[in-house]
Scaffold this motif. Structure first.
Motif, PDB file in Angstrom:
ATOM      1  N   ASP A 156      -1.376   0.124   7.618  1.00 44.26           N
ATOM      2  CA  ASP A 156      -1.681   1.563   7.525  1.00 44.26           C
ATOM      3  C   ASP A 156      -1.986   1.967   6.082  1.00 44.26           C
ATOM      4  N   SER A 157      -2.718   1.127   5.378  1.00 45.94           N
ATOM      5  CA  SER A 157      -3.011   1.373   3.973  1.00 45.94           C
ATOM      6  C   SER A 157      -4.414   0.886   3.654  1.00 45.94           C
ATOM      7  N   ARG A 173       7.273  -3.498   9.018  1.00 40.46           N
ATOM      8  CA  ARG A 173       7.590  -2.350   8.156  1.00 40.46           C
ATOM      9  C   ARG A 173       9.089  -2.127   8.044  1.00 40.46           C
ATOM     10  N   ASP A 201       5.117  -2.692  13.165  1.00 33.90           N
ATOM     11  CA  ASP A 201       6.255  -1.782  13.013  1.00 33.90           C
ATOM     12  C   ASP A 201       7.521  -2.571  12.679  1.00 33.90           C
TER      13      ASP A 201
END
Length: 354
Positions: free
Chosen positions: A195-196, A242, A239
């Motif tokens: 997500d970057s 993370r 997820d």
């Protein structure tokens, strides 16, 4: 059939579709069984992609890349010549990796292993892991970052040799030109890239390398596989990355089936490297991760004579000599078969007997 032309004006006729991805389609080449061609009809910036391919073809003739391409079979499906169709779709010619390799995933999935590689053992997986680490270390040494390292663009053979395709997505520079890799694959992205928009670097590749090595040595099990043990809903492997949910570094963080391979089947030096990558420091500080060359040395050391043994019940149950009993027999008792079926030994062995 699709007619294409190289910059010299030579015509190349593309025939059957043999593969496809998010941006490209791979075809056989008429009358050239050792070659395939990839066209990219869905690429976002066609002109930039054309520049990238031109640069890769040119760099393929430079000393640093010639060294990477040396050896038989060639480890890289490097762009040999650019192509364009009558409608302006850009692509390139490359070696057909199917001539020397099988898709990498055949070594990760137990059913596929039994069908395609019935003689494969954990020793083969070690050699494949070492070969992959060596390939990545060689690419990094010459200034290339894979960026989108994943099973889909990897190949391997029964001897443990590996190869890489989708070279058109690697990250590199050519003089003042920089060609970034913006591709992301779920489950095969370093924490800093999830997500970057952060561009990958060698440490990003090193994280994914550790994921792939874990899968090879753990019968296909992803290191961040599992349901959150605290009752949190499961969303994805990313997820879990993370949030640091990893059976290897935090056994209480995830729930796995009883059929999962034992976490302690690995030799100590490899367990230490996995802890460095998947622990808190490896997740938050990319520079702390062991690099591909470190992985290559450690994995090759585990393939040396005397480091592997096999149990008396099944010659395909190869494991490290550091473990006093067979982890694969343990797994079979829980209803899972990771490596082959019992057979009679014949010929020289890669293992020693305890």
């Amino acid at each position: 059939m699709i007619r294409t032309w190289s910059p010299s004006g030579r015509e190349w006729v593309l025939d059957e579709v043999v593969g496809s991805g998010s941006e490209g389609v791979v075809y056989t080449v008429e009358h050239r069984p050792g070659l395939v061609a990839k066209l990219a009809p869905l690429v976002a910036e066609p002109e930039v992609h054309r520049l990238r391919l031109d640069s890769l073809v040119r760099q393929g003739r430079e000393p640093r890349t010639v060294k990477l391409l040396s050896g038989t079979p060639s480890r890289l499906a490097w762009p040999l010549e650019t192509l364009v169709t009558s409608t302006g779709v850009v692509g390139y010619l490359m070696r057909d990796m199917r001539r020397a390799f099988l898709p990498f995933e055949r070594q990760l999935l137990p059913t596929a292993r039994r069908e395609s590689l019935p003689e494969m053992t954990w020793g083969t997986a070690l050699r494949t892991a070492a070969s992959l680490a060596e390939l990545l270390a060689d690419l990094h040494a010459e200034g290339y970052v894979v960026g989108d390292l994943k099973p889909d663009n990897l190949w391997a053979d029964a001897e443990g040799r590996t190869g890489l395709a989708d070279i058109d997505s690697v990250q590199f520079t050519d003089g003042r030109l920089a060609f970034p890799c913006r591709m992301r694959s779920p489950g095969y992205t370093a924490p800093e890239g999830i997500d970057s928009d952060v561009l990958p670097d060698r440490s990003s590749d090193d994280f994914v390398l550790a994921v792939l090595v874990h899968q090879l040595l753990m019968g296909g099990l992803h290191p961040f596989h599992g349901l959150p043990a605290d009752g949190t809903p499961y969303f994805s492997l990313d997820d879990n990355v993370r949030n640091g949910r990893c059976r290897f570094t935090d056994p209480a963080s995830v729930l796995l089936p009883r059929t999962a391979p034992a976490a302690d089947l690995l030799p100590r030096r490899l367990r230490s490297l996995f802890t460095e990558v998947f622990g808190r420091s490896g997740l938050t500080d990319p520079d702390s991760r062991p690099d591909a060359a470190t992985w290559a040395r450690a994995l090759r050391a585990e393939t040396r004579p005397g480091r592997l043994t096999a149990c008396d019940r099944d010659d395909l149950h190869v494991h490290t000599v550091e473990r006093p009993w067979c982890p694969w027999c343990d797994q079979q008792e829980h209803g899972a078969v990771t490596w082959g079926a019992p057979r009679t030994r014949s010929g020289p062995s890669e293992v020693s007997r305890p």
